[in-house]
Motif scaffolding. Structure first.
Motif, PDB file in Angstrom:
ATOM      1  N   ILE A   1      18.292   3.439 -53.044  1.00  0.00           N
ATOM      2  CA  ILE A   1      17.497   4.654 -52.810  1.00  0.00           C
ATOM      3  C   ILE A   1      17.448   5.009 -51.326  1.00  0.00           C
ATOM      4  O   ILE A   1      17.460   6.179 -50.962  1.00  0.00           O
ATOM      5  N   LEU A   2      17.409   3.997 -50.454  1.00  0.00           N
ATOM      6  CA  LEU A   2      17.340   4.267 -49.008  1.00  0.00           C
ATOM      7  C   LEU A   2      18.537   5.052 -48.490  1.00  0.00           C
ATOM      8  O   LEU A   2      18.449   5.690 -47.444  1.00  0.00           O
ATOM      9  N   LYS A   3      19.636   5.017 -49.201  1.00  0.00           N
ATOM     10  CA  LYS A   3      20.832   5.760 -48.775  1.00  0.00           C
ATOM     11  C   LYS A   3      20.662   7.264 -48.994  1.00  0.00           C
ATOM     12  O   LYS A   3      21.405   8.060 -48.451  1.00  0.00           O
ATOM     13  N   ASP A   4      19.676   7.640 -49.816  1.00  0.00           N
ATOM     14  CA  ASP A   4      19.389   9.040 -50.109  1.00  0.00           C
ATOM     15  C   ASP A   4      17.966   9.336 -49.623  1.00  0.00           C
ATOM     16  O   ASP A   4      16.991   9.014 -50.302  1.00  0.00           O
ATOM     17  N   LYS A   5      17.860   9.912 -48.431  1.00  0.00           N
ATOM     18  CA  LYS A   5      16.542  10.122 -47.801  1.00  0.00           C
ATOM     19  C   LYS A   5      15.613  10.956 -48.682  1.00  0.00           C
ATOM     20  O   LYS A   5      14.410  10.699 -48.728  1.00  0.00           O
ATOM     21  N   ALA A   6      16.151  11.960 -49.379  1.00  0.00           N
ATOM     22  CA  ALA A   6      15.308  12.796 -50.241  1.00  0.00           C
ATOM     23  C   ALA A   6      14.730  11.965 -51.388  1.00  0.00           C
ATOM     24  O   ALA A   6      13.541  12.055 -51.704  1.00  0.00           O
ATOM     25  N   LYS A   7      15.578  11.152 -51.996  1.00  0.00           N
ATOM     26  CA  LYS A   7      15.124  10.307 -53.103  1.00  0.00           C
ATOM     27  C   LYS A   7      14.115   9.272 -52.608  1.00  0.00           C
ATOM     28  O   LYS A   7      13.116   8.984 -53.283  1.00  0.00           O
TER      29      LYS A   7
ATOM     30  N   THR B   1      12.438   4.235 -36.448  1.00  0.00           N
ATOM     31  CA  THR B   1      13.574   3.466 -36.971  1.00  0.00           C
ATOM     32  C   THR B   1      13.661   2.072 -36.356  1.00  0.00           C
ATOM     33  O   THR B   1      14.647   1.374 -36.551  1.00  0.00           O
ATOM     34  N   GLU B   2      12.622   1.673 -35.634  1.00  0.00           N
ATOM     35  CA  GLU B   2      12.616   0.369 -34.952  1.00  0.00           C
ATOM     36  C   GLU B   2      12.129  -0.746 -35.864  1.00  0.00           C
ATOM     37  O   GLU B   2      11.394  -1.619 -35.437  1.00  0.00           O
ATOM     38  N   ILE B   3      12.518  -0.703 -37.104  1.00  0.00           N
ATOM     39  CA  ILE B   3      12.115  -1.722 -38.062  1.00  0.00           C
ATOM     40  C   ILE B   3      13.385  -2.281 -38.702  1.00  0.00           C
ATOM     41  O   ILE B   3      14.295  -1.511 -39.027  1.00  0.00           O
ATOM     42  N   PRO B   4      13.473  -3.586 -38.849  1.00  0.00           N
ATOM     43  CA  PRO B   4      14.673  -4.153 -39.464  1.00  0.00           C
ATOM     44  C   PRO B   4      14.897  -3.616 -40.878  1.00  0.00           C
ATOM     45  O   PRO B   4      13.933  -3.365 -41.612  1.00  0.00           O
ATOM     46  N   LYS B   5      16.142  -3.455 -41.225  1.00  0.00           N
ATOM     47  CA  LYS B   5      16.507  -2.927 -42.546  1.00  0.00           C
ATOM     48  C   LYS B   5      15.889  -3.776 -43.665  1.00  0.00           C
ATOM     49  O   LYS B   5      15.377  -3.241 -44.644  1.00  0.00           O
TER      50      LYS B   5
END
Length: 138
Positions: free
Chosen positions: A22-28, A70-74
């Motif tokens: 899901i993270l690959k699709d920002k809208a989702k 975005t300064e958080i580990p994946k």
């Protein structure tokens, strides 16, 4: 009722796998966060013990998906979104419609996620506070 910790953790691992996709699709991802927040607000009385933690998890997830933070580990954002996906699922280890106990596994997972990413959340809070201070002076 005794909770089967391993069953809950296995279910959570599946939620984390979904989160990675899901993270690959920002809208989702954004829709998932909004949906989980709606469910949380609707069931706030059942979530009192984790309410403040949930609000922080929602905030960092939203700021991450929006590209503001975005300064958080994946792995941390995957765990957070995985926890929200677990929470969203009405049919998990303890179905949410079971009176009194329905959210006990959700609370367990959300607390687990919170503890897992607490250092990242502390850094996020510092960043968020600085954003608020900067916006007051601009």
């Amino acid at each position: 009722m005794k909770l089967d910790r391993q069953k809950i953790l296995d279910f959570f691992k599946k939620s984390e796998s979904k989160a990675s996709v899901i993270l690959k699709d920002k809208a989702k991802a954004g829709d998932t966060i909004k949906e989980a927040l709606g469910k949380a607000v609707t069931n706030k009385s059942d979530l009192e013990g984790v309410w403040a933690k949930m609000l922080l998890l929602f905030a960092v997830a939203k700021d991450y998906v929006n590209g503001d933070y975005t300064e958080i580990p994946k792995r941390s954002i995957v765990a957070i979104l995985g926890g929200l996906i677990y929470f969203l699922s009405p049919i998990d280890v303890v179905p949410d419609f079971v009176p009194v106990l329905g959210f006990i596994d959700d609370v367990f997972i959300l607390n687990l996620v919170y503890k897992q990413v607490i250092k990242d959340l502390e850094r996020y809070k510092i960043w968020k506070d600085s954003q608020l201070k900067n916006s007051r002076y601009n």
